[in-house]
Write an enzyme that holds these catalytic residues in place. Structure first.
Site, PDB file in Angstrom:
ATOM      1  N   GLU A 290     -32.300  18.780 -49.985  1.00  0.00           N
ATOM      2  CA  GLU A 290     -33.170  19.911 -50.279  1.00  0.00           C
ATOM      3  C   GLU A 290     -32.895  20.247 -51.740  1.00  0.00           C
ATOM      4  O   GLU A 290     -31.933  20.937 -52.066  1.00  0.00           O
ATOM      5  CB  GLU A 290     -32.835  21.108 -49.386  1.00  0.00           C
ATOM      6  CG  GLU A 290     -33.851  22.216 -49.608  1.00  0.00           C
ATOM      7  CD  GLU A 290     -33.392  23.606 -49.216  1.00  0.00           C
ATOM      8  OE1 GLU A 290     -34.237  24.441 -48.914  1.00  0.00           O
ATOM      9  OE2 GLU A 290     -32.169  23.877 -49.239  1.00  0.00           O
TER      10      GLU A 290
ATOM     11  N   ASP B 202     -28.582  20.910 -47.111  1.00  0.00           N
ATOM     12  CA  ASP B 202     -29.074  22.225 -47.504  1.00  0.00           C
ATOM     13  C   ASP B 202     -28.649  22.569 -48.932  1.00  0.00           C
ATOM     14  O   ASP B 202     -27.494  22.355 -49.305  1.00  0.00           O
ATOM     15  CB  ASP B 202     -28.460  23.245 -46.532  1.00  0.00           C
ATOM     16  CG  ASP B 202     -29.005  24.640 -46.720  1.00  0.00           C
ATOM     17  OD1 ASP B 202     -30.160  24.881 -46.366  1.00  0.00           O
ATOM     18  OD2 ASP B 202     -28.247  25.502 -47.235  1.00  0.00           O
TER      19      ASP B 202
END
Ligand code: NOJ
Length: 515
Positions: free
Chosen positions: A248, A209
């Protein structure tokens, strides 16, 4: 070098809340995922990405982690997750978890200690604290008035997500610690410890993330953050050489050399990915795969993609997702034929594709009130639609006890309804993924080269020895290509395609793979 198993990997992303509930509490669970492994395999997916399933107050759907090493009881126990790893592996399916290294929940014990009046303690600098009780944090987002200790703290996303402290590339003020400060190194080591924990229990890697967010005041090329990932990669190479990391980040030219195996291209404007699939926020909707796009132009996407592809070939993979838990589902604006063509393209490009649960049946984006910090994203997080039974087969709980309501439309797509129709979206996904697995030339590494990118022509591209073409428009289009057309046979087609005498003729809304 990316992990070898990625060469032929196709990922399936599961938002665990909404996949399959086996204990009738209205929310999905690990046993539900185990129950559906054969289904996932039947799609042609051989890897899973689970959104965060760790203990959390769920103010951001689990991206606010309270305990990195304990799963959220609503999904089951740690042992259930270990069992999921084992069962998946038996079927040849890898499992990656979601690692959230940039921030924790404000309820994480590290933060409780960090914010306490008893200072100093081992967690004093685990988060980024300013010296100011009220403001004065430069341009970084901060929270004042919440902590016991004097000072404001920096957040990484929502208010509930204090930023972990990996240091500043070039500190400007005394409270900004340099990256090599022992407390910043301790943060990095703590994250490596979390990774080791799950890898030792059988997970195959992580989706990371906000992978670019670690070092503050980083430079343009993110050299501080990249140095941390290189350090993490060294640990993985030494201890878990098969582990895979997908970022990401959407800067494959930076993330892949820093040690990621894959990087998602997402819808941020700089990627131009939206021009392919969801350009409807522009004044004129020229989404490449929309039949009626008034000014269709593949180069709007390729202008960026080609550079990244050239820069990262052999280093790692670009990953194109059908959608994800943060994005509006394709079915919102594209019809079934348009989606089939989009998938045909996504699943035959280089790199590692990701299929978001429910996209294989064309689940809709629902207009739903926000849930767990989802806001507009909630509409893409509704329960998986299995069959015509209660709650479309997602759960036996009463409808008002469900995590989110199921699609109430009479024609809500389900797996069962599409199962026996060879032309359904579901079976088209299966056929495309089978084609990819059967032909090395369609997999992650095989060479790729655009052959015809002109406006008003089909987009023609080469993968290894295969020639591919897609025509999303409603008209018959042709391209003159000097690639041995007379001796090629069609391996796969959607719609009409014909090749002879140096001319490739593609019927309206068509796709072809020629051998
Ligand atoms: C990206 C995740 O995909 C998103 O769902 C989350 O809200 C933010 N990062 C914050 O962790």
């Amino acid at each position: 070098m990316p992990a070898k198993w990625l060469k032929d990997a196709v990922f399936y992303e599961i938002y665990p809340q909404s996949f399959r509930d086996t204990n009738s509490d209205g929310i999905g669970d690990f046993n539900g995922i185990i129950e559906k492994l054969d289904y996932i395999k039947s799609l042609g997916c051989n890897a899973l990405w689970l959104n965060p399933c760790f203990d959390s107050p769920f103010r951001d759907a689990g991206y606010d982690v309270r305990d990195y090493k304990k799963v959220a009881p609503r999904y089951g126990t740690n042992n259930d997750l270990y069992r999921l790893f084992g069962e998946a592996h038996k079927k040849g399916i890898r499992v990656i978890l979601d690692l959230v290294p940039g921030h924790t929940s404000e309820e994480h014990p590290w933060f409780r200690r960090s914010q306490s009046a008893e200072q100093p303690n081992p967690y004093t600098n685990r988060y980024i604290w300013t010296e100011h009780w009220f403001a004065g944090c430069g341009d970084l987002p901060y929270i004042a008035g919440e902590a016991e200790r004097s000072g404001t703290y920096i957040i990484n996303f929502f208010k509930c997500q204090p930023a972990l402290n990996y240091g500043f590339l070039k500190p400007r003020e005394p409270w900004q610690l340099p990256m090599d400060h022992p407390d910043c190194i301790a943060t990095r080591e703590a994250m490596k410890d979390v990774m080791r924990f799950w890898l030792k229990h059988g997970c195959d890697g992580f989706r990371v993330d906000m992978a670019a967010s670690l070092v503050k005041y980083d430079d343009e090329r993110k050299s501080g953050t990249c140095a941390i990932w290189r350090n993490v990669r060294q640990m993985l190479d030494a201890e878990f050489p098969d582990a895979a990391l997908v970022a990401e980040w959407s800067r494959p030219d930076l993330s892949l050399p820093a040690g990621f195996d894959m990087d998602f291209i997402l819808n941020d404007p700089h990627t131009r990915y939206a021009t392919l699939l969801r350009d409807y926020n522009e004044p004129v909707d020229n989404t490449y795969f929309r039949k009626d796009a008034p000014d269709r132009d593949i180069t709007r996407f390729l202008d960026i993609y080609q550079g990244w592809y050239a820069a990262t070939r052999g280093v790692g993979y670009i990953s194109m997702p059908t959608c994800n838990h943060d994005t509006v589902r394709l079915r919102h604006r594209l019809d079934e034929t348009e989606i089939k063509l989009a998938y045909a393209f996504l699943f035959t490009m280089p790199g590692v594709p990701f299929l978001y649960y429910g996209d294989e049946i064309g689940m809709r984006y629902l207009e739903l009130p926000g849930k767990e910090g989802g806001y507009f994203r909630t509409g893409s997080r509704s329960p998986m639609q299995w069959d015509a039974s209660k709650n479309l087969g997602f759960s036996n709980a009463e409808a008002d006890a469900l995590y989110l309501p199921v699609d109430s439309a009479d024609d809500a797509p389900t797996v069962a309804a599409q199962q026996d129709d060879p032309a359904s979206l579901l079976n088209t996904v299966r056929a495309l993924l089978k084609l990819r697995h059967d032909n090395e030339d369609l997999q992650a590494d095989a060479p790729y080269e655009p052959v015809c990118t002109e406006k008003g022509r089909p987009f023609v591209y080469r993968r290894g020895n295969l020639l591919l073409a897609v025509n999303p428009s409603g008209e018959k289009l042709f391209a003159d290509v000097d690639m041995d057309l007379d001796h090629r046979e069609a391996l796969f087609t959607l719609g009409m395609a014909d090749a002879a005498h140096g001319r490739l003729v593609m019927g309206p809304q068509s796709f072809a793979v020629l051998k």
